[in-house]
Design an enzyme around this catalytic site. Structure first.
Site, PDB file in Angstrom:
ATOM      1  N   GLU A   1      11.236   8.624  57.338  1.00  5.29           N
ATOM      2  CA  GLU A   1      11.387   9.854  56.542  1.00  5.29           C
ATOM      3  C   GLU A   1      12.526  10.608  57.164  1.00  5.29           C
ATOM      4  OE1 GLU A   1       8.179  12.618  55.710  1.00  5.29           O
ATOM      5  OE2 GLU A   1       6.846  10.995  56.298  1.00  5.29           O
TER       6      GLU A   1
ATOM      7  N   CYS B   1      12.632  19.368  56.452  1.00  2.00           N
ATOM      8  CA  CYS B   1      13.511  18.448  55.729  1.00  2.00           C
ATOM      9  C   CYS B   1      13.491  18.785  54.246  1.00  2.00           C
ATOM     10  CB  CYS B   1      13.182  16.983  55.987  1.00  2.00           C
ATOM     11  SG  CYS B   1      11.493  16.662  56.347  1.00  2.00           S
TER      12      CYS B   1
END
Ligand SMILES: Cc1cc2nc3c(=O)[nH]c(=O)nc-3n(C[C@H](O)[C@H](O)[C@H](O)COP(=O)(O)OP(=O)(O)OC[C@H]3O[C@@H](n4cnc5c(N)ncnc54)[C@H](O)[C@@H]3O)c2cc1C
Length: 1003
Positions: A755, A789
């Site tokens: 990720e 993020c």
């Protein structure tokens, strides 16, 4: 699980029964007035079923266009948005969307008529556009009803900025001046008939628990100025009731106001109380005390407007999101009704308060009248209290009431403002009236008065049956409990947590754990990003030898752990979830001090970790534990099973030090892998604490190992051929480096679950509501100091609304407070360390030289690695060189016809993590969805805060490999598949075929 669910249902039922008993006791004997209430209610109910109401009367409109029908939904959604959309293409698109028969030129042609219809709906709710118009209209209405009174509500959203608050304050002061002039000029008509309703959220942008200590003085000062002017003008003032977390602030301010002797001779001071809150009775008692004190020193009575409450659905949603132990509102309408009457009983017949009973429910009204009759005597009652309705509602009911009691004062709550300001008000009205339990909704459907009377009196008659509404933490039962949370919007709760977190601080230490034993290593001090001068703990980093021995031990334990049954592995995760939940304060303290997270973010991080554990435990039981029988020819049995792959390396970042660390490890463990975890250097203390809990939860010491250290340790892990899989969250560059190392490695080819970052955009068209947009932008771009993020990096605004949105954004950014994350009032904490700050500062100075500065928050504390949130205007996302992990927002404007190009530019960055869209045109949201490639797309909300099991999280392209964390496909990637095929025919033939069972099964 099922027993746990029934236990918690019993607890909830017990709580409801206890509430009911307490309310019944407060209400007292009902026999004496019940018959009178029933006969009154019958007359009033019949009045509400009168079919001569105007077309856009709410009840009538709901009968014709039920809100759950497509036509009803369309009508109300158009009414909410159409009047404020500035450009014709968006207006037409929205109309065509909502009314499919109106495509193309037909929508253009129909637009003026739609506008007229929306005006008609607006007029139904809005009394007048200006205060002068409102006074003119009230003058006419007042002459028709001698007992009629008016409370003017200045429409508008809560203040987001100081400028909004100043403007609203001036509007209140101006309106009161105009009302005072009316009283002065025509005292005989207006005396004691005019009032203003004030929303405290509209006169200060920080009317919230976190900021209360700092802003109380300013709020009180404003309130005193408004009240002083209202007193001098000879009009009343009621402080509206808002969201439940503001109740204690509202009462505190009211207490301070009513203690002001300068206002003692003014009989117009009042506030609203919501009966749907379990705290309603105690609030009424507190007000009676306040009123009693005022009265004792010779002051005038205070007014208490009793309402049921207008934010029920929002309160329920918020409580579920926060995982609160119980709802701040009653979950059962009958309890709301009972509470209303119990409060009415407390407020009636006293000389220190003047109750105002605000309701459109004829049964409630009848009960109040009968009760007041009984307590005050029929003749005394009307003078002592007032009944109130909202403009546009309850017309027939109040007409009948006036005919029955011509002297009973009746107030109308009359919204004043332009139609484009109607949004918040209209949405509240629509939602409250759409609720299936609401009277207006029931009356719109009812055939006979008897049905309405039976339901209406159910609160006095019915026993409590199991509720439909699960308690907040039961939302996903019977599968799993959601993580317990606490309302940090409530001042008492917030103060308690700030204290617990402070007390949980200690001299932390961390080191590597191999087979449950702490390994020595080179020590380094850990400092807080908020206070780099303060050492908060000590970390001993792993050596390469330690790393090797961790892998040795994990490798040795892999087969035995994989053989442990799935339910046993899942149970360990569930024990871990309970331990994490119980250690909330300790873990939050680590998040705050080590990672610089604010209290709210810290609590969310721990809760997410708890949810990961329970979700993966549930997923494992359902998906991994059961062999999958596969079809095959007669005489053959095929079974697919899933197994751990061996040793998994879990490499996690510092920005979600609890959730991501725990999530990766939990998934790998429950899938049957042994784990060597390597958290970010900046989050070692937190990881060490969680590692202790993992072992305490019963994960065998050989199965889980922790390595503290830098990238070198991570590289050693990745390079070891015995590591059978890697879960990594961090930068795209590091993910690539891992991939290269894996490619160069000897031995098996293994999966990498990565990720990584994002260059996340939000697209806002002209149909969006600017206030909602700014709330979402500020949360998405600046919460966690932009170090998620999922954080928003590039905001695209349609030209037509860009100036207004940017103005509001400037104001909202000016109101942000940057500072110590342990301080409850802080919105934005530090960035993680000096290195990060240096890079961000460099980028900001680059932007200063080439882009236009929109706004910069501040000030920032002198010590600590702070970066003030900042926004720059640029031409397009193509000018953004890549992800910059901090509170830096880029803004670009776009023309509607370029929408596709905007989406393509975003896609061309190669990232595909999160995206936000704000529009009321559904087909536009759909068009953007279909054209873009992102992992998580959010419409009309912020784009952060994905919830486990609800919004599985993760991106594509440069943003990650998938599968999504917290989603149904995650665990499988941590496993290896094996198929077991047996030729049953070889051992005597196929019994199913011979006995005909297979043929039967096929029919
Ligand atoms: C003059 C006036 C002023 C007002 N000022 C305010 C104010 O300052 N602040 C404010 O919040 N509201 C205010 N309201 C709105 C008010 O709170 C109610 O929403 C509205 O009047 C509907 O209540 P009712 O008694 O007319 O209708 P009813 O249909 O009898 O009751 C609706 C009420 O029941 C609640 N309810 C619905 N379903 C459930 C359930 N399953 N469990 C528990 N409760 C449920 C709804 O939330 C709503 O409060 C005001 C109303 C009036 C008339």
């Amino acid at each position: 699980m099922a027993t746990e669910q029934s236990r918690s249902r019993e607890v909830a039922l017990d709580a409801a029964a206890a509430d009911s008993r307490a309310l019944r006791a407060a209400l007292g004997e009902t026999g004496a007035w019940r018959a009178r209430a029933e006969s009154l209610a019958r007359t009033l109910v019949e009045a509400t079923l009168d079919s001569r109401a105007p077309l856009f009367d709410v009840q009538r409109a709901f009968a014709i266009f039920p809100p759950e029908s497509p036509a009803g939904e369309s009508l109300f959604r158009l009414a909410e948005a159409l009047p404020r959309i500035p450009d014709r293409p968006s207006r037409t698109a929205m109309l065509a969307d909502r009314v499919p028969a109106l495509r193309g030129w037909k929508a253009v042609a129909a637009l003026p008529f739609a506008g007229l219809a929306m005006d008609a709906i607006g007029r139904q709710f809005v009394y007048a556009e200006t205060i002068a118009g409102a006074l003119r209209r009230a003058g006419r209405d007042a002459s028709a009803g001698p007992a009629t009174r008016f409370s003017f509500d200045m429409l508008g959203e809560g203040a987001r900025t100081d400028a909004d608050a100043d403007r609203n304050f001036r509007r209140y002061m101006g309106a009161i001046r105009a009302m005072g002039q009316a009283v002065g000029a025509r005292g005989a008509i207006w005396r004691e008939r005019l009032e203003i309703s004030v929303k405290l959220s509209s006169i200060h942008p920080r009317y919230d628990a976190a900021s209360y200590a700092q802003v109380r003085g300013e709020l009180l000062d404003r309130l005193k100025q408004i009240s002083g002017r209202a007193a001098a003008a000879g009009i009343g003032l009621t402080i509206d009731a808002e969201e439940s977390e503001r109740l204690s602030l509202q009462v505190d301010l009211f207490e301070a106001l009513s203690a002001d002797p300068a206002l003692d001779s003014w009989g117009g001071l009042g506030l609203a109380v919501q009966a749907y809150q379990p705290r309603a009775l105690e609030t009424v008692d507190a007000l009676l005390e306040i009123a009693g004190r005022r009265r004792k020193r010779g002051g005038m009575p205070i007014a208490v407007r009793l309402v049921k409450g207008a934010y029920w659905d929002a309160e329920v949603k918020r409580a579920q999101e926060l995982g609160l132990e119980r709802y701040p509102v009653f979950p059962d309408k009958r309890l709301t009704d009972l509470s209303y009457l119990a409060c009415a009983r407390r407020l009636t017949g006293l000389d220190s308060v003047r109750p105002q009973f605000a309701t459109h429910n004829p049964v409630t009204l009848a009960c109040v009248l009968a009760l007041a009759d009984r307590l005050g005597g029929a003749s005394a009652a009307p003078a002592r209290f007032e009944c109130q309705r909202l403009h546009g509602m309850g017309r027939g009911l109040y007409r009948t009431l006036a005919a029955m009691h011509p002297d009973l004062p009746v107030g109308t709550y009359a919204p004043v403002g332009e139609k484009r300001e109607l949004f918040a008000y209209l949405v509240r009205r629509l939602l409250e009236n759409s609720a299936s339990a609401s009277y207006v909704r029931q009356a719109a459907r009812a055939k006979r008065p008897d049905d309405l009377l039976r339901t209406g009196f159910a609160f006095l008659d019915a026993g409590l049956s199991p509720r439909d509404l699960p308690s907040p933490t039961e939302l996903h039962m019977p599968q799993r409990r959601i993580a317990k949370g606490y309302d940090l919007g409530d001042s008492a709760t917030l103060a308690a947590w700030a204290k617990s977190v402070d007390e949980a601080r200690r001299a932390w230490t961390a080191g590597s754990l191999v087979s449950g034993v702490r390994r020595p290593g080179p020590a380094r001090p850990a400092v807080s990003p908020a206070r780099p001068d303060v050492t908060i703990g000590e970390v001993s980093d792993a050596t390469l030898d330690t790393a090797r021995s961790a892998i040795d031990a994990a490798y040795a334990a892999r087969t035995a752990w994989s053989a442990v049954s799935v339910p046993e592995r899942a149970a360990a995760l569930e024990r871990l979830s309970d331990l994490l939940e119980a250690d909330m304060a300790g873990l939050m303290a680590l998040c705050v001090w080590e990672a610089g997270k604010t209290l709210v973010d810290a609590m969310a991080d721990v809760r997410e970790a708890v949810d990961f554990c329970r979700y993966y435990a549930q997923q494992a039981r359902e998906g991994l534990g059961r062999p999958m029988e596969l079809p095959g020819p007669a005489g053959e049995r095929n079974v697919l099973t899933l197994h751990g792959r061996g040793v998994f390396a879990c490499i996690s970042p510092w920005n979600f030090p609890v959730a991501i660390f725990t999530g990766q490890v939990a998934a790998a463990l429950v899938a049957g892998n042994t784990v060597v975890a390597k958290p970010a250097e900046q989050a070692a203390l937190t990881a060490y604490r969680i590692a202790e809990l993992i072992l305490k939860a019963g994960v065998p010491p050989g199965v889980f190992h922790l390595l503290c250290g830098n990238g070198g340790i991570g590289r050693a892990l990745v390079a070891d051929p015995r590591v059978a899989g890697i879960a990594f969250t961090g930068s795209t560059d590091t993910a690539r480096a891992i991939q290269r190392t894996l490619a160069d490695r000897e031995g098996p080819i293994v999966p990498l679950i990565a990720e990584t970052g994002g260059l996340n955009a939000m697209i806002v068209d002209s149909s969006a509501l600017p206030e909602q947009v700014v709330d979402a932008v500020v949360a998405s771009a600046f919460r966690s100091a932009g170090q998620r993020c999922s954080s928003l990096r590039v905001l695209y605004l349609q030209h037509e609304i860009a100036p207004a949105v940017l103005d509001m954004l400037r104001g909202a950014m000016a109101a942000l407070r940057i500072g110590d994350p342990a301080d409850p009032a802080t919105d934005v904490g530090p960035v993680i360390d000096g290195q990060a700050r240096g890079k961000l500062a460099e980028y900001i100075s680059d932007l200063r030289s080439r882009a236009e500065l929109i706004a910069e928050s501040g000030p920032v504390p002198p010590a600590g690695t702070y970066i003030a949130p900042v926004a720059f205007e640029i031409g397009s996302i193509r000018e953004v060189p890549g992800e910059r992990f901090g509170p830096i927002l880029h803004v670009a404007r776009f023309a509607l016809e370029d929408l596709d190009r905007v989406v393509d530019d975003i896609s061309a960055t190669g990232y595909g993590l999160t995206m936000g869209v704000h529009t009321r045109v559904d087909s536009r949201a759909e068009r953007i969805r279909a054209r873009s490639a992102v992992g998580n797309l959010y419409v009309n909300r912020s784009m952060i805060g994905a919830v486990v099991g609800e919004q599985p999280f993760g991106g594509e392209g440069l943003s990650g490999t998938g599968p999504k964390a917290g989603g149904p496909n995650y665990l499988v990637r941590f496993t290896t598949e094996r198929v077991f095929t047996v030729n049953t025919a070889a051992a005597g033939g196929d019994i199913g075929l011979l006995t005909g069972r297979m043929a039967d099964a096929g029919t």
